[in-house]
Design a protein around this motif. Structure first.
Motif, PDB file in Angstrom:
ATOM      1  N   ASP A   1      40.537  22.200  51.572  1.00 39.26           N
ATOM      2  CA  ASP A   1      41.123  21.805  49.688  1.00 39.26           C
ATOM      3  C   ASP A   1      42.459  22.299  49.650  1.00 39.26           C
TER       4      ASP A   1
ATOM      5  N   LYS B   1      34.744  14.611  50.962  1.00 37.69           N
ATOM      6  CA  LYS B   1      35.508  15.668  51.567  1.00 37.69           C
ATOM      7  C   LYS B   1      36.525  15.662  52.177  1.00 37.69           C
TER       8      LYS B   1
ATOM      9  N   ARG C   1      39.265  14.143  50.033  1.00 39.55           N
ATOM     10  CA  ARG C   1      39.835  15.222  49.133  1.00 39.55           C
ATOM     11  C   ARG C   1      40.914  15.848  49.990  1.00 39.55           C
TER      12      ARG C   1
END
Ligand code: SF4
Lengths: 377, 270
Positions: free
Chosen positions: A148, A187, A190
């Motif tokens: 992230d 994910k 991201r």
């Protein structure tokens, strides 16, 4: 065509360090550039500067991909098969520090840190430090799950250079099913955003199975990469590891030729794409060597046979030995582990023989590659 | 001991360095070899000075040469390997061989290749990034100089045998003209013959199912001895490289895929 229009060694080497950031990187990592310059001028001598791909943390992973060739090295698989984890001595930080120094002396300038999922390793920060991100480009393989904004910034602050995020299909359901992990697709997307925000270089790494290159989904992926300006790096499924017995996955020359055709039109490449002024060819030893958790060096990410252990012998000796091996050193265009059935048989036979007595891979040098000819014989 | 085996491969001996003791069959040339008539048509497109040559004259000359090889016990087995007829127009200009390669021959090979495969690329890469002009000479022991001399006054036709020396390292390829018996019109293959053969057969290295050999222009010597000029395919594409011939510093490349050719030729007569 005039020769001045054609590919040059410098242009290709420099494309590794993206054009716009060249000066910035040259100031930040002068030793890396010194090694790239030396490699360019030594290339005619037959010198090599391969990537060292470090498998860390016993290849622990949060996913269970169908095509993964790492499964037999993972603790979860070993426990299932033998009741315990790999008892061999694992590489420690001091071993990696020594490896970094030896690699630097050899003129190597790239480390890829991989797993499993490398971000699961709590010691990853210390590892990056001992590898020395100012002497080597540090590249991280990730499935994107943990990558992230915060992690991306952390990696960039540590001196990380590039992140390679896996995405096996533009179709979320297919990607998640392939990785046996719901939410994996979201994910990964991201993670690209996070890498961009942190100013990291990145690429999208995708596994090609037979016929995918001709699919609409693959076109979509190329379009996505073009729009997001992410280079698309393709690995080809091989008839080894988890791919053994899945001949329907293995790309044919038709797939590979079409890929080579597309390379001229899109920013896509495999590890066999011509670069650094080198032709497209099999890059065993010369291109990418994998360092196993216990220090065994494999000449190709898809081979389960070792050239020697870097905790016991100098890196330079192991690489020279590999270059002199008749299968691995001499020039050949084809992927020997994916397309040369004589080699595939030799490899799989040796792996099977070894695995009857010992559950741990890779096959040590003496039991595998040492039994083949050398160019000096 | 015969000079060539039943596959037309030069039998190795202990003074040569080869990848293996037998001929490899992994790398394959395209199945099709164009008929002489078609080769002449293609050659005329790119060498306008050949316009007046009639197909039956070309074929008659090739047949004479083939019979001469066939009647020579030492060389006869080479006809069991794949071979490519070629025709080279008179080379009046006598320009530097590197310049000729770069400015004339390679652009013609490119044109011929692109005619046949319009969507594919022909790329040139020289690993030291320098042009070939004034950088190339002829290997003294290749007998290629004789072909060039004859070609200065005559149209030459002949056969290129690409796989005669497959698996031999470059120094061992070069040695062949010292060791093979005399034959009127033989040399280690170089630029004029290989380029002409590729112009007549642009599909030579393109193979759908497998990989093809890498054709070294062994009769040519680069000023930088570490560089060998060669043609190779890259998937559906054709490429010309000035590539390092070093496996490791101080150790010559010896590859199952690299090949040196032999060319048999004669002056075209009516
Ligand atoms: S064997 Fe195949 S996967 Fe391995 S280095 Fe060669 S081309 Fe790459």
């Amino acid at each position: 065509m005039a020769i001045s229009d054609s590919i040059t060694v410098e242009n290709n080497a420099i494309s590794e360090i993206e054009q716009g950031k060249r000066e910035y990187q040259r100031n930040k990592r002068p030793r890396v550039f010194e090694k790239i310059d030396n490699h360019n001028s030594d290339t005619l001598n037959g010198s090599i500067s391969p990537i060292l791909r470090l498998k860390i943390n016993r290849s622990a992973c949060n996913m269970q991909c169908q095509h993964c060739c790492e499964e037999p090295y993972m603790t979860r698989d070993l426990v299932k098969r033998t009741g315990k984890k790999d008892p061999r001595k694992q590489m420690e930080l001091e071993d990696y520090r020594k490896l970094s120094i030896e690699a630097d002396e050899y003129g190597i300038f790239r480390f890829v840190i991989t797993g499993g999922e490398a971000l699961l390793d709590r010691n990853l920060g210390d590892l990056i430090e001992v590898l020395d991100p100012y002497k080597h480009l540090i590249i991280l393989d990730s499935n994107g799950w943990f990558f992230d904004d915060e992690k991306a910034k952390w990696f960039a602050d540590k001196g990380g250079y590039k992140v390679q995020i896996s995405l096996d299909s533009m179709n979320p359901a297919d990607h998640d099913a392939f990785r046996r992990t719901p939410g994996a697709h979201a994910k990964a997307l991201r993670a690209f955003k996070a890498a961009k925000k942190a100013g990291l270089q990145m690429l999208l790494s995708s596994c090609l199975i037979k016929d995918r290159v001709f699919s609409e989904e693959f076109e979509e992926m190329m379009a996505f990469c073009a729009e997001e300006e992410i280079p698309l790096y393709l690995t080809l499924a091989k008839p080894v590891g988890s791919g053994k017995g899945h001949d329907e996955w293995v790309c044919t020359k038709k797939d590979v030729d079409y890929l080579k055709f597309l390379e001229d039109k899109h920013q896509i490449f495999t590890h066999m794409t011509p670069s650094y002024g080198h032709p497209g060819k099999c890059i065993t030893v010369k291109g990418i060597n994998t360092v196993n958790h216990d220090g065994e060096i494999m000449p190709c990410p898809f081979m389960d046979m070792s050239l020697g252990n870097v905790t016991k012998e100098p890196l330079s000796l192991i690489l020279d030995r590999g270059m002199k091996n008749k299968w691995l050193g001499p020039y050949r265009d084809e992927c020997i582990i994916g397309e040369n059935w004589e080699f595939i048989k030799f490899h799989n036979d040796k792996v099977n023989e070894w695995s009857q007595d010992v559950p741990y891979l890779p096959v040590p040098y003496e039991k595998g590659f040492a039994l083949t000819d050398s160019v000096e014989d | 001991m015969p000079y060539f085996n039943e596959l037309g491969w030069r039998c190795p001996n202990s003074s040569y360095r080869t990848y293996s003791n037998s001929k490899t069959n992994y790398y394959k040339l395209n199945k099709f070899v164009n008929k002489p008539r078609e080769i002449l048509e293609k050659s005329k497109k790119h060498f306008p000075s050949l316009q007046d040559i009639e197909s039956k004259v070309f074929e008659k000359n090739l047949e004479e040469l083939r019979k001469r090889i066939e009647s020579n016990e030492d060389f006869k087995p080479i006809l069991n390997s794949k071979y490519y007829p070629f025709i080279i127009p008179i080379n009046y200009k006598k320009i530097d061989i590197g310049e000729q390669l770069e400015k004339e021959l390679l652009p013609l090979v490119e044109r011929s290749f692109k005619n046949e495969f319009p969507d594919c690329h022909f790329k040139i890469t020289i690993q030291n990034n320098l042009p070939l002009c004034k950088k190339i000479s002829i290997s003294q022991i290749s007998r290629y100089e004789e072909l060039v001399k004859k070609n200065n006054k005559n149209v030459i036709c002949g056969f290129y045998f690409p796989e005669a020396l497959i698996g031999y390292d470059i120094p061992s390829q070069k040695e062949q003209m010292r060791d093979l018996p005399q034959f009127d019109g033989i040399c280690i293959s170089g630029a004029l013959d290989i380029c002409s053969a590729l112009i007549g057969n642009p599909q030579m290295l393109i193979h759908k199912e497998t990989y093809s050999p890498i054709l070294c222009l062994t009769a040519l010597e680069h000023q930088d001895k570490r560089i060998t000029c060669l043609f190779k395919s890259y998937g559906p594409h054709l490429e010309f490289w000035g590539l390092s011939n070093q496996l490791l510093p101080g150790i010559d490349q010896v590859s199952e895929q690299w090949t040196g050719g032999l060319s048999f030729y004669k002056v075209m007569s009516n």
